[in-house]
Write a protein that holds these residues in place. Structure first.
Motif, mmCIF file in Angstrom:
data_model
loop_
_atom_site.group_PDB
_atom_site.id
_atom_site.type_symbol
_atom_site.label_atom_id
_atom_site.label_comp_id
_atom_site.label_asym_id
_atom_site.label_seq_id
_atom_site.Cartn_x
_atom_site.Cartn_y
_atom_site.Cartn_z
ATOM 1 N N UNK A 722 -11.945 22.360 -84.571
ATOM 2 C CA UNK A 722 -10.522 22.444 -84.207
ATOM 3 C C UNK A 722 -9.838 23.583 -84.941
ATOM 4 N N UNK A 723 -10.147 23.742 -86.230
ATOM 5 C CA UNK A 723 -9.560 24.829 -87.022
ATOM 6 C C UNK A 723 -9.936 26.193 -86.487
ATOM 7 N N UNK A 724 -11.218 26.347 -86.099
ATOM 8 C CA UNK A 724 -11.672 27.627 -85.545
ATOM 9 C C UNK A 724 -10.979 27.923 -84.222
ATOM 10 N N UNK A 725 -10.844 26.892 -83.380
ATOM 11 C CA UNK A 725 -10.192 27.084 -82.080
ATOM 12 C C UNK A 725 -8.731 27.490 -82.246
ATOM 13 N N UNK A 726 -8.035 26.851 -83.194
ATOM 14 C CA UNK A 726 -6.630 27.185 -83.445
ATOM 15 C C UNK A 726 -6.484 28.650 -83.862
ATOM 16 N N UNK A 727 -7.374 29.088 -84.774
ATOM 17 C CA UNK A 727 -7.303 30.469 -85.252
ATOM 18 C C UNK A 727 -7.509 31.458 -84.111
ATOM 19 N N UNK A 728 -8.485 31.163 -83.254
ATOM 20 C CA UNK A 728 -8.812 32.087 -82.169
ATOM 21 C C UNK A 728 -7.722 32.158 -81.101
ATOM 22 N N UNK A 729 -6.941 31.086 -80.939
ATOM 23 C CA UNK A 729 -5.905 31.081 -79.895
ATOM 24 C C UNK A 729 -4.854 32.158 -80.154
ATOM 25 N N UNK A 730 -4.409 32.283 -81.402
ATOM 26 C CA UNK A 730 -3.393 33.301 -81.731
ATOM 27 C C UNK A 730 -3.966 34.704 -81.589
ATOM 28 N N UNK A 731 -5.198 34.870 -82.067
ATOM 29 C CA UNK A 731 -5.834 36.189 -82.001
ATOM 30 C C UNK A 731 -6.015 36.621 -80.547
ATOM 31 N N UNK A 732 -6.379 35.685 -79.679
ATOM 32 C CA UNK A 732 -6.609 36.037 -78.274
ATOM 33 C C UNK A 732 -5.323 36.491 -77.591
ATOM 34 N N UNK A 733 -4.191 35.852 -77.936
ATOM 35 C CA UNK A 733 -2.909 36.235 -77.341
ATOM 36 C C UNK A 733 -2.512 37.651 -77.764
ATOM 37 N N UNK A 734 -2.638 37.950 -79.053
ATOM 38 C CA UNK A 734 -2.285 39.286 -79.552
ATOM 39 C C UNK A 734 -3.217 40.330 -78.944
ATOM 40 N N UNK A 735 -4.511 40.013 -78.873
ATOM 41 C CA UNK A 735 -5.484 40.954 -78.309
ATOM 42 C C UNK A 735 -5.178 41.245 -76.843
ATOM 43 N N UNK A 736 -4.779 40.214 -76.100
ATOM 44 C CA UNK A 736 -4.430 40.415 -74.694
ATOM 45 C C UNK A 736 -3.223 41.344 -74.558
ATOM 46 N N UNK A 737 -2.238 41.187 -75.441
ATOM 47 C CA UNK A 737 -1.065 42.071 -75.417
ATOM 48 C C UNK A 737 -1.459 43.510 -75.719
ATOM 49 N N UNK A 738 -2.403 43.680 -76.640
ATOM 50 C CA UNK A 738 -2.826 45.024 -77.028
ATOM 51 C C UNK A 738 -3.525 45.770 -75.893
ATOM 52 N N UNK A 739 -3.978 45.040 -74.884
ATOM 53 C CA UNK A 739 -4.608 45.708 -73.727
ATOM 54 C C UNK A 739 -3.626 46.639 -73.026
ATOM 55 N N UNK A 740 -2.320 46.353 -73.174
ATOM 56 C CA UNK A 740 -1.302 47.216 -72.553
ATOM 57 C C UNK A 740 -1.355 48.638 -73.101
ATOM 58 N N UNK A 741 -1.851 48.784 -74.332
ATOM 59 C CA UNK A 741 -1.912 50.125 -74.923
ATOM 60 C C UNK A 741 -2.835 51.046 -74.136
ATOM 61 N N UNK A 742 -3.841 50.455 -73.473
ATOM 62 C CA UNK A 742 -4.773 51.260 -72.693
ATOM 63 C C UNK A 742 -4.357 51.426 -71.241
ATOM 64 N N UNK A 743 -3.165 50.916 -70.895
ATOM 65 C CA UNK A 743 -2.687 51.004 -69.506
ATOM 66 C C UNK A 743 -2.453 52.454 -69.100
ATOM 67 N N UNK A 744 -2.977 52.832 -67.947
ATOM 68 C CA UNK A 744 -2.760 54.185 -67.414
ATOM 69 C C UNK A 744 -1.586 54.145 -66.448
ATOM 70 N N UNK A 745 -0.491 54.801 -66.820
ATOM 71 C CA UNK A 745 0.704 54.812 -65.967
ATOM 72 C C UNK A 745 0.681 56.021 -65.034
#
Length: 745
Positions: A722-745
């Protein structure tokens, strides 16, 4: 009934906040600020660790508010210099990151033997005592902050993520310590005492590891802002007392004479007083070609001198430079909240108490239905519920995406003022474009100059025409002067300017009339038939024509146009491909409007519209259920910009247009417009993805942790997992947001 007296002279500031470890912390800080006397409004952004506060300076101040926050474990970084405040915050964040890294490593080192003994050598002599000895420093030295912060929150009747961690690990430790020190209590009842030291240590380890990864990822979301701040040089060379000295850019004063050499960054805004060069302004204006600078040219902070050197006078310094205003706008936008975030804040505010309630209920249900291992299973399930629940993922979902989206916009010459407009732009289905300065260059230029027959001494006549036009302030006259580009020598007599028609006068003994063809006729001039035919062709091509007569006979026809920008037609096509209706509004005549609309591929246009007409037209579109974006650059567009759902100003437009607009395109290239709308759609899509996974994670994770699968397949979630899953949930959200940095406009 007495009227409410709202404070008018309030102060609005954005201040870095220290000590926040989760989204619920941000809710606590915001709640404390809003409930403090003298504070009119407050908002806290967990992602960029800052607070926006509007307060009455007569009733309170930042020092008082800082003490209020200190009482619950948080604080402000108070510094009048924004750059220093940001630097101090970055220093504190770096120290926190390094401290977190050290604690995580040491916790991991101590947790490994605890896990090995607890999982594989349960019957090791004195094994429980060894595990307890190793667990104590993990919980009460490296994990001390969880317990301290939870206590501070509890004193004020509040809770956050630290409350869940402290409760889960504290309960597991106390239960295990009791069983270690007093095993006979259970032996006398025929029950073997279990210990869960490994669960407590691994929970602390995974949560520290999650925070470490989260901190590392969050620092990347503000890279765009750091790049903008990095455009400002630290030192500058000035001339004082006829000597060249080097000083800090903070010590520059108005009207200082500043020397700029090849390759140097320009420190403040000003006007060139001597020398010439070419300056790369692409990072601020988006224009790829370096701009030529000579006497009286404007220069801007953060731009880079290419070759040559010059001296300029400082006109805007400190927080008043264009670059400083852009940085301030980006900071405010990254800290602002999208409408969807208000719902998330409410959820985060009640999340922890609800989870504690679920944990208590889980414990009670297991105690009632758990059979002979009821206590053990009740403890495991309730601890797992406390550990797996994560308000951080919810709290990070929106602000991290907004921060990266706004930063991505700044890198692409899109200055976004707040998160609300970024979210709203996704819904735009109609774009209304002003013509002048938006689709066109915004300044008239001579495109054709036709002489009648075999006119002799053309250069002499052109010089005389330029001399007469130099007396006029009309934009068309200035276009002629610029085109002629000769020294205006000669004697003018009987000069007269006729508003809306043209000018006339005598130059070196010759009588000239310059203006509309109807003005020439009215003054008795004989028009040239061939030039009249040419004039009709030019009008159909959206050109303005003016005639020139010499001694009552037409000798020339000058075509003037506000040229289309090279990318206008492509930008319109891109918008239409995105399913957006495009309208053009202009004060020009029907003939010119039709020609321009045809050239750029716009089917819907209105000619001869006044500022009020633009606003009313947008109101009409809105009444039809359309979401309207207005793009303009002048004072006459300000009313329409205010009315529009999304207001967008061209960066080279008037100050009032940029003040009113929610977005500013810091370039004259209209191709940035479809990019801005695409960025909005991608950012909002990322927010929705983040919220989906954050909600789903908790909706699925908490029931599984509570043991909902146990009656079906006997599965009971281990608190360590449970502790590992909780830690990964926050990291996954931030990582998903960071994908915007590679967006080609």
């Amino acid at each position: 009934m007495e009227a409410d007296h709202k404070v008018i002279n309030t102060k609005k500031v954005t201040v870095p906040v220290t000590g926040m470890s989760c989204a619920a912390c941000a809710v606590s800080v915001e709640s404390m600020l809003k409930n403090t006397s003298g504070v009119e409004n407050a908002g806290v952004n967990y992602a960029n660790q800052s607070a926006f506060v509007e307060f009455d300076p007569k009733a309170t101040n930042l020092e008082t508010l800082d003490k209020v926050l200190e009482s619950i474990g948080y604080g402000f970084i108070i510094n009048d210099d924004d750059d220093e405040a940001i630097a101090e915050q970055e220093k504190i964040q770096l120290e926190h990151y390094n401290d977190l890294k050290r604690k995580t490593m040491l916790t991991g080192i101590l947790a490994v033997p605890v896990v090995i003994i607890g999982m594989f050598f349960m019957d090791l002599p004195y094994g429980n005592y060894v595990m307890m000895a190793l667990t104590i420093p993990v919980l009460f030295i490296f994990g001390k902050d969880f317990f301290v912060n939870a206590f501070k929150q509890a004193r004020h009747g509040k809770s956050n993520m630290d409350t869940l961690v402290a409760l889960s690990t504290g309960i597991a430790f106390l239960f295990s310590a009791f069983n270690t020190l007093n095993p006979q209590f259970w032996h006398s009842r025929g029950v073997h005492p279990h210990v869960y030291f490994e669960a407590a240590t691994v929970i602390i380890f995974f949560i520290l590891l999650g925070k470490l990864l989260e901190e590392k990822a969050k620092t990347n979301t503000s890279d765009a802002l750091k790049k903008l701040i990095g455009l400002q040089p630290k030192t500058v060379k000035v001339i004082r007392d006829q000597k060249e000295i080097e000083i800090s850019v903070k010590d520059v004063q108005l009207h200082d004479e500043i020397i700029i050499r090849s390759g140097e960054k320009i420190p403040v805004d000003g006007k060139v007083i001597s020398g010439n060069s070419f300056v790369d302004e692409s990072l601020m204006t988006g224009e790829p070609i370096p701009a030529e600078k000579m006497t009286d040219s404007q220069v801007f902070a953060g731009t880079i001198n290419q070759q040559g050197s010059f001296t300029f006078s400082a006109e805007k310094i400190g927080k008043n430079t264009v670059l400083a205003q852009i940085i301030k706008t980006v900071q405010a936008a990254q800290g602002s909240k999208a409408p969807v975030q208000r719902l998330v804040d409410k959820i985060a505010g009640i999340f922890v108490p609800v989870v504690i309630g679920i944990a208590v209920m889980t414990f009670c249900v297991w105690m009632f239905f758990g059979g002979e291992n009821a206590l053990t299973q009740a403890l495991l399930a309730s601890v797992s519920v406390l550990v797996i629940a994560c308000p951080c993922a919810l709290g990070l979902a929106t602000p991290t995406a907004i921060m990266v989206g706004v930063g991505k916009g700044a890198e692409n010459n899109i200055l976004i003022r707040d998160a609300e407009s970024l979210e709203k732009a996704k819904e735009v289905n109609v774009v209304v474009l002003d013509k002048t300065g938006t689709l066109t260059q915004g300044h008239p230029e001579v495109t054709n100059w036709e002489w009648a027959g075999n006119i002799q001494n053309q250069e002499q006549h052109a010089a005389a025409i330029g001399l007469l036009e130099s007396r006029s302030e009309h934009p068309l006259a200035q276009a002629v002067v610029k085109f002629v580009n000769t020294n205006h020598n000669g004697k003018i007599e009987k000069f007269e300017s006729v508003t809306g028609n043209g000018v006339k006068g005598n130059v070196n003994g010759e009588n000239y009339i310059i203006g509309t063809l109807s003005f020439l006729e009215k003054e008795g001039a004989v028009l040239n038939l061939e030039l009249q035919k040419f004039a009709e062709i030019q009008r159909n091509a959206a050109q303005t024509v003016i005639g020139v007569s010499l001694n009552q006979v037409q000798i020339a026809l000058i075509s003037i146009a506000d040229q289309l920008k090279s990318t206008s037609a492509e930008a319109v096509q891109k918008l239409q491909e995105q399913g957006i209706e495009v309208y053009m509004l202009t004060g020009d005549n029907e003939q010119t409007a039709a020609a321009v609309a045809k050239q750029v591929g716009i089917k819907n246009y209105l000619a001869e519209v006044k500022p009020d007409d633009k606003m009313q037209f947008i109101q009409k579109l809105q009444s039809e259920g359309k979401i309207v974006a207005m793009v303009g650059d002048g004072v006459n567009d300000s009313q329409a910009l205010v009315q529009a759902d999304v207001s967008i100003a061209m960066g080279k437009g008037s100050d009032i247009a940029m003040d009113v607009a929610k977005m500013t395109l810091i370039t004259s290239d209209l191709m940035v417009l479809p990019k801005a709308l695409q960025l909005s759609r991608k950012t909002v899509a990322t927010i929705k993805q983040n919220l989906f996974w954050a909600f789903i994670y908790n909706l699925i994770g908490i029931p599984i942790a509570a043991g909902i699968l146990y009656p079906i397949n006997g599965f009971l979630l281990n608190p360590m997992i449970a502790g590992a899953a909780m830690a990964l949930s926050s990291v996954s959200v931030v990582t998903n947001s960071l994908r915007l940095r590679g967006l080609k406009l």
